[in-house]
Design a protein around this motif. Structure first.
Motif, PDB file in Angstrom:
ATOM      1  N   VAL A 198       1.545   5.644   0.164  1.00 16.40           N
ATOM      2  CA  VAL A 198       1.054   6.153  -1.128  1.00 16.40           C
ATOM      3  C   VAL A 198      -0.402   6.596  -1.034  1.00 16.40           C
ATOM      4  O   VAL A 198      -0.852   7.421  -1.828  1.00 16.40           O
ATOM      5  CB  VAL A 198       1.224   5.129  -2.279  1.00 16.40           C
ATOM      6  CG1 VAL A 198       2.683   4.825  -2.537  1.00 16.40           C
ATOM      7  CG2 VAL A 198       0.414   3.872  -2.035  1.00 16.40           C
ATOM      8  N   LYS A 199      -1.138   6.075  -0.057  1.00 17.61           N
ATOM      9  CA  LYS A 199      -2.550   6.434   0.087  1.00 17.61           C
ATOM     10  C   LYS A 199      -2.738   7.932   0.346  1.00 17.61           C
ATOM     11  O   LYS A 199      -3.760   8.494  -0.015  1.00 17.61           O
ATOM     12  CB  LYS A 199      -3.207   5.606   1.192  1.00 17.61           C
ATOM     13  CG  LYS A 199      -3.304   4.127   0.846  1.00 17.61           C
ATOM     14  CD  LYS A 199      -4.085   3.352   1.877  1.00 17.61           C
ATOM     15  CE  LYS A 199      -3.201   2.999   3.049  1.00 17.61           C
ATOM     16  NZ  LYS A 199      -3.852   2.085   4.007  1.00 17.61           N
ATOM     17  N   SER A 239      -0.710  -2.498  -4.876  1.00 18.17           N
ATOM     18  CA  SER A 239      -1.006  -3.187  -3.612  1.00 18.17           C
ATOM     19  C   SER A 239      -2.126  -2.506  -2.833  1.00 18.17           C
ATOM     20  O   SER A 239      -2.846  -3.153  -2.074  1.00 18.17           O
ATOM     21  CB  SER A 239       0.240  -3.238  -2.725  1.00 18.17           C
ATOM     22  OG  SER A 239       1.238  -4.010  -3.326  1.00 18.17           O
ATOM     23  N   ASN A 240      -2.246  -1.199  -3.001  1.00 19.70           N
ATOM     24  CA  ASN A 240      -3.260  -0.429  -2.288  1.00 19.70           C
ATOM     25  C   ASN A 240      -4.466  -0.088  -3.169  1.00 19.70           C
ATOM     26  O   ASN A 240      -5.260   0.783  -2.822  1.00 19.70           O
ATOM     27  CB  ASN A 240      -2.634   0.849  -1.720  1.00 19.70           C
ATOM     28  CG  ASN A 240      -1.730   0.555  -0.553  1.00 19.70           C
ATOM     29  OD1 ASN A 240      -2.203   0.365   0.566  1.00 19.70           O
ATOM     30  ND2 ASN A 240      -0.438   0.504  -0.789  1.00 19.70           N
ATOM     31  N   GLN A 241      -4.572  -0.778  -4.306  1.00 16.96           N
ATOM     32  CA  GLN A 241      -5.692  -0.606  -5.237  1.00 16.96           C
ATOM     33  C   GLN A 241      -5.897   0.860  -5.640  1.00 16.96           C
ATOM     34  O   GLN A 241      -7.020   1.364  -5.670  1.00 16.96           O
ATOM     35  CB  GLN A 241      -7.004  -1.161  -4.666  1.00 16.96           C
ATOM     36  CG  GLN A 241      -7.026  -2.669  -4.502  1.00 16.96           C
ATOM     37  CD  GLN A 241      -6.326  -3.136  -3.238  1.00 16.96           C
ATOM     38  OE1 GLN A 241      -6.540  -2.591  -2.173  1.00 16.96           O
ATOM     39  NE2 GLN A 241      -5.480  -4.136  -3.363  1.00 16.96           N
ATOM     40  N   LEU A 242      -4.803   1.537  -5.958  1.00 13.29           N
ATOM     41  CA  LEU A 242      -4.862   2.922  -6.416  1.00 13.29           C
ATOM     42  C   LEU A 242      -4.364   3.013  -7.852  1.00 13.29           C
ATOM     43  O   LEU A 242      -3.491   2.249  -8.262  1.00 13.29           O
ATOM     44  CB  LEU A 242      -3.989   3.817  -5.529  1.00 13.29           C
ATOM     45  CG  LEU A 242      -4.494   4.094  -4.125  1.00 13.29           C
ATOM     46  CD1 LEU A 242      -3.415   4.783  -3.307  1.00 13.29           C
ATOM     47  CD2 LEU A 242      -5.756   4.948  -4.166  1.00 13.29           C
ATOM     48  N   LYS A 243      -4.899   3.982  -8.571  1.00 11.60           N
ATOM     49  CA  LYS A 243      -4.467   4.236  -9.942  1.00 11.60           C
ATOM     50  C   LYS A 243      -3.803   5.603 -10.003  1.00 11.60           C
ATOM     51  O   LYS A 243      -4.163   6.511  -9.236  1.00 11.60           O
ATOM     52  CB  LYS A 243      -5.657   4.185 -10.889  1.00 11.60           C
ATOM     53  CG  LYS A 243      -6.288   2.820 -10.960  1.00 11.60           C
ATOM     54  CD  LYS A 243      -7.473   2.803 -11.885  1.00 11.60           C
ATOM     55  CE  LYS A 243      -8.048   1.385 -11.890  1.00 11.60           C
ATOM     56  NZ  LYS A 243      -9.392   1.344 -12.395  1.00 11.60           N
ATOM     57  N   ALA A 244      -2.883   5.776 -10.925  1.00 14.31           N
ATOM     58  CA  ALA A 244      -2.145   7.030 -11.060  1.00 14.31           C
ATOM     59  C   ALA A 244      -3.074   8.227 -11.200  1.00 14.31           C
ATOM     60  O   ALA A 244      -2.809   9.299 -10.637  1.00 14.31           O
ATOM     61  CB  ALA A 244      -1.190   6.947 -12.241  1.00 14.31           C
ATOM     62  N   VAL A 300       2.098  14.535  -8.510  1.00 15.72           N
ATOM     63  CA  VAL A 300       2.813  13.313  -8.120  1.00 15.72           C
ATOM     64  C   VAL A 300       3.207  12.517  -9.359  1.00 15.72           C
ATOM     65  O   VAL A 300       2.395  12.290 -10.249  1.00 15.72           O
ATOM     66  CB  VAL A 300       1.944  12.434  -7.188  1.00 15.72           C
ATOM     67  CG1 VAL A 300       2.637  11.099  -6.895  1.00 15.72           C
ATOM     68  CG2 VAL A 300       1.646  13.172  -5.885  1.00 15.72           C
ATOM     69  N   GLU A 301       4.472  12.102  -9.402  1.00 11.61           N
ATOM     70  CA  GLU A 301       4.963  11.245 -10.478  1.00 11.61           C
ATOM     71  C   GLU A 301       5.024   9.805  -9.969  1.00 11.61           C
ATOM     72  O   GLU A 301       5.393   9.568  -8.821  1.00 11.61           O
ATOM     73  CB  GLU A 301       6.358  11.681 -10.924  1.00 11.61           C
ATOM     74  CG  GLU A 301       6.385  13.032 -11.594  1.00 11.61           C
ATOM     75  CD  GLU A 301       7.773  13.404 -12.067  1.00 11.61           C
ATOM     76  OE1 GLU A 301       8.635  12.508 -12.254  1.00 11.61           O
ATOM     77  OE2 GLU A 301       8.007  14.613 -12.247  1.00 11.61           O
TER      78      GLU A 301
END
Length: 112
Positions: free
Chosen positions: A45-46, A77-82, A89-90
């Protein structure tokens, strides 16, 4: 044809995008209808938050109707926000649920 690609490793992105591009070219040449989704979970996802040449390739594929999705659990888990992801990307709640749902809908599963 309905296909879901599953990417969970950063190193697999170039191969995945090549596979998707090749598949898309065949379907377009043959005039065959298609639904293609690329689901990223785990560390993959990164990629959806990186400004690089792969973003341009994904954006071009998205314009062709390719759906790019990200696992919401993997984002956490990877500390990312939408809002940090590419605009096309959905986010789905859980990647494993998305995979199971698509397979139940008759999507072929490909994991490069």
């Amino acid at each position: 044809m309905k296909v879901i690609y599953h990417v969970d490793e950063m190193a697999k992105w170039p191969l995945t995008l090549t596979n998707v591009s090749n598949m898309l070219a065949v379907y377009k040449q043959q005039g065959e209808a298609y639904k293609i989704e690329v689901l990223a979970n785990s560390a993959a996802v990164k990629q959806y938050a990186q400004a690089d040449e792969l973003e341009e390739k994904m954006a071009a594929l998205a314009k062709e109707g390719i759906l790019f999705t990200a696992c919401g659990n993997a984002l956490k888990s990877n500390q990312l926000k939408a809002e940090e992801l590419y605009p096309f990307v959905e986010v789905v709640s859980a990647g494993v649920v998305e995979l199971a749902k698509r397979q139940a809908e008759g999507y072929a599963y490909i994991k490069p």
